[in-house]
Scaffold this motif. Structure first.
Motif, PDB file in Angstrom:
ATOM      1  N   PRO A 124       0.834  -1.212   0.000  1.00 19.33           N
ATOM      2  CA  PRO A 124       0.000   0.000   0.000  1.00 19.33           C
ATOM      3  C   PRO A 124       0.869   1.263   0.000  1.00 19.33           C
ATOM      4  O   PRO A 124       1.871   1.335   0.716  1.00 19.33           O
ATOM      5  N   ASN A 125       0.456   2.221  -0.809  1.00 20.12           N
ATOM      6  CA  ASN A 125       1.141   3.519  -0.883  1.00 20.12           C
ATOM      7  C   ASN A 125       2.595   3.434  -1.339  1.00 20.12           C
ATOM      8  O   ASN A 125       3.424   4.242  -0.932  1.00 20.12           O
ATOM      9  N   LYS A 126       2.898   2.442  -2.161  1.00 22.61           N
ATOM     10  CA  LYS A 126       4.251   2.350  -2.731  1.00 22.61           C
ATOM     11  C   LYS A 126       4.134   2.260  -4.245  1.00 22.61           C
ATOM     12  O   LYS A 126       3.310   1.510  -4.760  1.00 22.61           O
ATOM     13  N   ASN A 127       4.991   3.002  -4.935  1.00 20.04           N
ATOM     14  CA  ASN A 127       5.195   2.784  -6.358  1.00 20.04           C
ATOM     15  C   ASN A 127       6.323   1.773  -6.525  1.00 20.04           C
ATOM     16  O   ASN A 127       7.086   1.526  -5.585  1.00 20.04           O
ATOM     17  N   ILE A 128       6.424   1.224  -7.719  1.00 17.64           N
ATOM     18  CA  ILE A 128       7.600   0.417  -8.044  1.00 17.64           C
ATOM     19  C   ILE A 128       8.811   1.348  -8.024  1.00 17.64           C
ATOM     20  O   ILE A 128       8.749   2.455  -8.569  1.00 17.64           O
ATOM     21  N   PRO A 157       7.242   3.143 -17.296  1.00 15.46           N
ATOM     22  CA  PRO A 157       7.137   4.011 -16.125  1.00 15.46           C
ATOM     23  C   PRO A 157       6.867   5.472 -16.481  1.00 15.46           C
ATOM     24  O   PRO A 157       7.095   5.894 -17.618  1.00 15.46           O
ATOM     25  N   VAL A 158       6.387   6.209 -15.512  1.00 19.79           N
ATOM     26  CA  VAL A 158       6.131   7.641 -15.678  1.00 19.79           C
ATOM     27  C   VAL A 158       7.438   8.420 -15.507  1.00 19.79           C
ATOM     28  O   VAL A 158       7.734   9.336 -16.265  1.00 19.79           O
ATOM     29  N   ASN A 159       8.211   8.017 -14.511  1.00 16.49           N
ATOM     30  CA  ASN A 159       9.479   8.721 -14.231  1.00 16.49           C
ATOM     31  C   ASN A 159      10.657   7.967 -14.822  1.00 16.49           C
ATOM     32  O   ASN A 159      10.664   6.741 -14.901  1.00 16.49           O
ATOM     33  N   TYR A 217      15.178   5.341  -7.161  1.00 16.56           N
ATOM     34  CA  TYR A 217      14.366   6.212  -7.996  1.00 16.56           C
ATOM     35  C   TYR A 217      12.948   5.655  -8.112  1.00 16.56           C
ATOM     36  O   TYR A 217      12.748   4.458  -8.323  1.00 16.56           O
ATOM     37  N   ASP A 218      11.968   6.551  -7.939  1.00 20.13           N
ATOM     38  CA  ASP A 218      10.550   6.180  -7.997  1.00 20.13           C
ATOM     39  C   ASP A 218      10.099   6.124  -9.464  1.00 20.13           C
ATOM     40  O   ASP A 218      10.238   7.111 -10.183  1.00 20.13           O
ATOM     41  N   SER A 219       9.553   4.988  -9.883  1.00 15.37           N
ATOM     42  CA  SER A 219       9.098   4.842 -11.278  1.00 15.37           C
ATOM     43  C   SER A 219       7.832   5.642 -11.552  1.00 15.37           C
ATOM     44  O   SER A 219       7.477   5.892 -12.700  1.00 15.37           O
ATOM     45  N   GLY A 220       7.112   5.999 -10.475  1.00 16.51           N
ATOM     46  CA  GLY A 220       5.849   6.733 -10.645  1.00 16.51           C
ATOM     47  C   GLY A 220       4.688   5.849 -11.075  1.00 16.51           C
ATOM     48  O   GLY A 220       3.596   6.349 -11.340  1.00 16.51           O
ATOM     49  N   VAL A 221       4.913   4.540 -11.137  1.00 21.45           N
ATOM     50  CA  VAL A 221       3.820   3.625 -11.521  1.00 21.45           C
ATOM     51  C   VAL A 221       3.765   2.437 -10.548  1.00 21.45           C
ATOM     52  O   VAL A 221       4.724   2.124  -9.851  1.00 21.45           O
TER      53      VAL A 221
HETATM   54  C1  LIG Z   1       3.579   7.352  -7.218  1.00 17.54           C
HETATM   55  O1  LIG Z   1       3.759   8.039  -8.427  1.00 17.54           O
HETATM   56  C2  LIG Z   1       2.860   9.104  -8.657  1.00 17.54           C
HETATM   57  C3  LIG Z   1       3.186   9.715 -10.002  1.00 17.54           C
HETATM   58  O2  LIG Z   1       2.890   8.830 -11.017  1.00 17.54           O
HETATM   59  C4  LIG Z   1       2.978  10.138  -7.566  1.00 17.54           C
HETATM   60  O3  LIG Z   1       2.006  11.136  -7.748  1.00 17.54           O
HETATM   61  C5  LIG Z   1       2.791   9.485  -6.215  1.00 17.54           C
HETATM   62  O4  LIG Z   1       3.045  10.425  -5.192  1.00 17.54           O
HETATM   63  C6  LIG Z   1       3.714   8.310  -6.053  1.00 17.54           C
HETATM   64  N1  LIG Z   1       3.405   7.622  -4.813  1.00 17.54           N
HETATM   65  C7  LIG Z   1       4.296   7.429  -3.840  1.00 17.54           C
HETATM   66  C8  LIG Z   1       3.796   6.720  -2.637  1.00 17.54           C
HETATM   67  O5  LIG Z   1       5.452   7.793  -3.929  1.00 17.54           O
END
Ligand SMILES: *[C@@H]1O[C@H](CO)[C@@H](O)[C@H](O)[C@H]1NC(C)=O
Length: 257
Positions: A152-156, A235-237, A249-253
């Motif tokens: 929960p609340n995690k991006n890849i 990915p978005v990022n 690095y956060d993939s944003g997806v």
């Molecule tokens: C996940 O990525 C989205 C952008 O695609 C961002 O808005 C969101 O904050 C991110 N969520 C977390 C938990 O980092």
């Protein structure tokens, strides 16, 4: 004559039967498969920091420390990060829910499919007393099935391995993959002209390339299901230009498939 022919065919028949069993079980995706489980012999409650998936210290505390080494389910590293519901079958001690674990390592012990963290092993019990009894048994009969991973609340995220060396050698691990599909291929793409390079699975969940492309980089992941379905996730990022060893690095997806 006939009986000796039969006895020479029998092992083949059993072998063929065993070959077809995994297929049958993947059709029946909710079914539990019978097996055995042990736990890490050291007194550490959580997982190992040197697991064969390459998750490092992250792997020890992932999923609250409810993690496991897998035997055949390691699948040359493809099984790293996969989630399983594991429940022991002794009704005097075991809960019907069991425990959900993430694969972070490879190993087996006396025909086990899982070597659970001590914490996860104990969680299969109904009570603390029952947990003590289970622990004293060491190895128990279990049944298991693949389940969706949930963060929960995690991006890849993409964790650049400490051994990476900008810009010559890039190694990373993909973290927090939800769902119940496998990542079976990864491409690294330049964001300027979209030239892509297929990466190698170095071991476990570690993907590497010498001579990575330059500029900001897009990490595309191929998700494969039991049913043969394959989807590239874009990915978005991007990984920024000038990426650093040790950075995350956060993939944003995220996926939920
Ligand atoms: C996940 O990525 C989205 C952008 O695609 C961002 O808005 C969101 O904050 C991110 N969520 C977390 C938990 O980092």
């Amino acid at each position: 004559m006939a009986s000796s022919l039969w006895s020479s065919l029998l092992p083949t028949a059993i072998f063929l039967l065993m070959q077809t069993l995994p297929k049958a079980s993947s059709v029946c995706s909710d079914c539990f498969i019978q097996s055995r489980a042990a736990y890490y012999p050291n007194s550490n409650e959580k997982g190992t920091e040197i697991g064969a998936c390459g998750f490092g210290s992250f792997g020890a505390t992932l999923n609250g420390g409810d993690v496991s080494a897998a035997s055949d389910l390691y699948r040359n590293g493809v099984g790293c990060g996969a989630c399983y519901q594991v429940r022991c079958t002794n009704s005097a001690y075991c809960s019907s829910k069991g425990v959900n674990v993430v694969i972070t390592d490879q190993g087996s012990s006396a025909r086990t499919d899982f070597i659970l963290s001590k914490r996860a092993f104990s969680k299969m019990a109904q009570t603390a007393n029952a947990a003590a009894s289970l622990l004293s048994l060491g190895i128990v009969d279990i049944e298991y099935r693949r389940v969706s991973c949930s963060y929960p609340n995690k991006n890849i995220t993409i964790k650049i391995d400490e051994n990476s060396n900008f810009p010559h050698y890039l190694a990373f691990v993909i973290r927090y993959q939800q769902g119940m599909k496998d990542i079976t291929a990864v491409q690294l793409c330049e964001t300027q002209n979209f030239v892509c390079k297929l990466l190698d699975r170095h071991y476990g969940a570690v993907w590497t390339t010498t001579t990575p492309p330059s500029g900001p980089l897009q990490v595309k992941m191929l998700f494969s299901g039991d049913d043969g379905d394959e989807t590239w996730l874009v990915p978005v990022n991007n990984i920024p230009e000038g990426w650093k060893a040790g950075e995350t690095y956060d993939s944003g997806v995220q996926v939920n498939i």
